[in-house]
Design an enzyme around this catalytic site. Sequence first.
Site, short mmCIF file in Angstrom:
data_model
loop_
_atom_site.label_atom_id
_atom_site.label_comp_id
_atom_site.label_asym_id
_atom_site.label_seq_id
_atom_site.Cartn_x
_atom_site.Cartn_y
_atom_site.Cartn_z
N GLY A 152 58.44 -14.05 62.41
CA GLY A 152 57.39 -13.82 63.40
C GLY A 152 56.12 -14.54 63.02
N ASN A 153 55.00 -14.01 63.48
CA ASN A 153 53.74 -14.74 63.24
C ASN A 153 53.14 -14.39 61.86
OD1 ASN A 153 51.45 -12.64 63.54
ND2 ASN A 153 52.81 -12.22 65.27
N ALA A 202 50.13 -13.46 60.94
CA ALA A 202 49.25 -12.29 60.80
C ALA A 202 50.09 -11.07 60.42
CB ALA A 202 48.49 -12.05 62.11
N VAL A 203 51.19 -10.86 61.13
CA VAL A 203 52.06 -9.73 60.79
C VAL A 203 52.78 -10.00 59.47
CG1 VAL A 203 54.01 -8.33 61.55
CG2 VAL A 203 52.29 -9.06 63.21
N GLY A 204 53.05 -11.26 59.19
CA GLY A 204 53.65 -11.62 57.90
C GLY A 204 52.83 -11.10 56.73
N GLU A 249 59.74 -15.86 57.60
CA GLU A 249 60.07 -17.00 58.46
C GLU A 249 58.98 -17.07 59.51
OE1 GLU A 249 62.73 -19.15 58.42
OE2 GLU A 249 63.69 -18.30 56.66
N CYS A 285 60.24 -21.69 67.55
CA CYS A 285 59.37 -21.88 66.38
C CYS A 285 59.39 -23.31 65.89
CB CYS A 285 59.80 -20.94 65.27
SG CYS A 285 61.52 -21.13 64.80
P1 NAD Z 1 56.88 -10.37 67.80
O1 NAD Z 1 55.61 -10.05 68.51
O2 NAD Z 1 58.19 -9.99 68.41
O3 NAD Z 1 56.73 -9.77 66.33
C1 NAD Z 1 57.73 -9.92 65.34
C2 NAD Z 1 58.08 -8.56 64.80
O4 NAD Z 1 56.95 -8.00 64.14
C3 NAD Z 1 58.51 -7.58 65.87
O5 NAD Z 1 59.69 -6.94 65.47
C4 NAD Z 1 57.34 -6.63 65.98
O6 NAD Z 1 57.72 -5.33 66.31
C5 NAD Z 1 56.75 -6.67 64.58
N1 NAD Z 1 55.31 -6.39 64.60
C6 NAD Z 1 54.40 -6.84 65.50
N2 NAD Z 1 53.16 -6.40 65.18
C7 NAD Z 1 53.29 -5.66 64.04
C8 NAD Z 1 52.38 -4.95 63.21
N3 NAD Z 1 51.08 -4.89 63.48
N4 NAD Z 1 52.87 -4.31 62.13
C9 NAD Z 1 54.18 -4.36 61.84
N5 NAD Z 1 55.09 -5.03 62.59
C10 NAD Z 1 54.66 -5.67 63.68
O7 NAD Z 1 57.01 -11.93 67.56
P2 NAD Z 1 55.88 -12.98 67.28
O8 NAD Z 1 55.24 -12.71 65.96
O9 NAD Z 1 55.03 -13.19 68.47
O10 NAD Z 1 56.84 -14.26 67.12
C11 NAD Z 1 56.37 -15.52 67.36
C12 NAD Z 1 56.02 -16.21 66.05
O11 NAD Z 1 57.16 -16.22 65.22
C13 NAD Z 1 55.64 -17.65 66.25
O12 NAD Z 1 54.61 -17.97 65.37
C14 NAD Z 1 56.90 -18.41 65.86
O13 NAD Z 1 56.67 -19.72 65.43
C15 NAD Z 1 57.42 -17.54 64.77
N6 NAD Z 1 58.86 -17.69 64.65
C16 NAD Z 1 59.34 -18.20 63.50
C17 NAD Z 1 60.71 -18.40 63.37
C18 NAD Z 1 61.29 -18.94 62.10
O14 NAD Z 1 62.50 -18.88 61.97
N7 NAD Z 1 60.51 -19.44 61.16
C19 NAD Z 1 61.56 -18.08 64.42
C20 NAD Z 1 61.01 -17.56 65.58
C21 NAD Z 1 59.66 -17.36 65.69
#
Ligand code: NAD
Length: 509
Positions: free
Chosen positions: A227-228, A230-232, A249, A283
Amino acid sequence: MSRTVSTTTDDEASDRTVEPAPAPDAAAPAAATPSAVPGRPSVGEVVALARRTFDAGVTKPREWRVAQLQALRRLLVEHEDEIAQALHSDLGKSLTESWVTETGFVVAEIDHALRHLRSWLAPRRVRVPLSLVPGRAKVVREPLGVVLVIAPWNYPLQLCLAPLVGVLAAGNAAVLKPSELAPATSRVLARLVPALLDRDAVHVVEGGVPETTALLEERFDHIFYTGNGAVGRIVLEAAARHLTPVTLELGGKSPTYVSDDADLPVAARRIVWGKFTNAGQTCVAPDYVLGSRATLEALKPLLVEAIRETFGDDPAESPDYGRIVDARHFERLTGLIDPVQVVTGGRSDAASRYLEPTVVEVRDPGDPAAAIMRDEIFGPVLPLVEVAGLDAAVDFVNGRDKPLALYVFTASDEVRRRFVRDTSSGALGFNVPLAHLSVHGLPFGGVGASGMGAYHGERSIELFSHAKPVLSLPTRPDTTAVVRPPFTDLKRRLIDRVVAPGRRRRRAS
Ligand code: NAD
């Protein structure tokens, strides 16, 4: 095996669960945690069951792993249609795109794992030094325990289940947290996973921030987050409390450089494919294109033509063109488009979350007001950015966060060498975007701001296992006597010649 726990909210699943989940309550406050919902097992109970199952040794035999991978394969193949419907409902994906980028992608990952599992799991013999002969050394891959997989919405099935292939193949129990922003796919996973896989070892917890926060309170043996960034950071901080290893990731802006010597018609077609697959919500999609003025001018009509070839005269009518995931992202994306800069596209429809494949020209990429060059676009808007040439392109890439992917269209070996040597990115693709994901032998992951850790194929087994060194020394002859005091002259000579050679001068003791 102990009784089943499922956190699914789907009514159809209730006949498979000992403790049926209640129907979702539309009036329930968004902040309700799973443990607050009567009758539904708490996140803590789910994780405890996964841990008990792992601790009982259920997941370790190779037969169990093979059976789970085969069951996962059946889940995907026998339920392809309902999975495709869910993906269509969440993201407007076509049947074929769903198969290529989600369902079939995971099937290929499973088949590869099943073909190689025996050799991947075989202990690796390691030579022992002369001083330890006749000892034997090997590296044994042992499962880590309970792995949490947190998935995003853009490839909501693939990014939940492709990591799961590695988790299961390595002999772990799993808790999956699909994205709440792809609710139809999340529901399908919550229903099918406990129905087909080992319900004590593999769990699906549906929900959003409160549920993920509750999960992150628990102790896992590995957390795999996509995911993104910030949450990472939130995930990494939470994991630090338990010293849990984490794979992140993440995403970011993946640049594409089109060199003056590139085959431009092919470059245009492949960039259009890479950028507008899943309506740009990929991504590793090319985020923007760098090129010289002459190359960009030549590329523009070719991009327009490639969009028409791929999605027809009106992409809104194309069954192969997706939709933006939700209203928030739709507004964010339409806000990035400056009508003055549009080369082609720009039309949109908020009701259906349709945004036309759009190419824009960015005149001042350094302008702090140009949001389009600040954050990852993650949608069907492709900026063209002029650079003076190869050196300027390399500098442009190196002046920003290390990207998840970097693409270069060129016919020149010199240009290729330059990018391999002088840039850093999660992956580097020459003359093709996206495709590196489908090469089983290539690790997939980011570097720097685009993530840490990698998976796919054997790398997934490495990731979800501990490589345990095992040394076994016969008791006779007792060779360790040489390194135990008292250090006689004979022992010192043996140490200098056999055990630890390389010393220039021998000191007294
Ligand atoms: P998303 O909003 O679905 O969030 C990802 C996960 O994090 C979800 O399961 C969500 O429930 C959880 N989450 C969200 N906010 C949270 C919080 N405050 N605390 C704990 N958990 C929380 O997805 P996203 O982040 O919008 O995904 C898009 C991003 O992911 C883009 O930056 C994209 O480039 C990246 N991405 C990377 C890959 C990769 O393989 N490297 C693949 C797909 C997407």
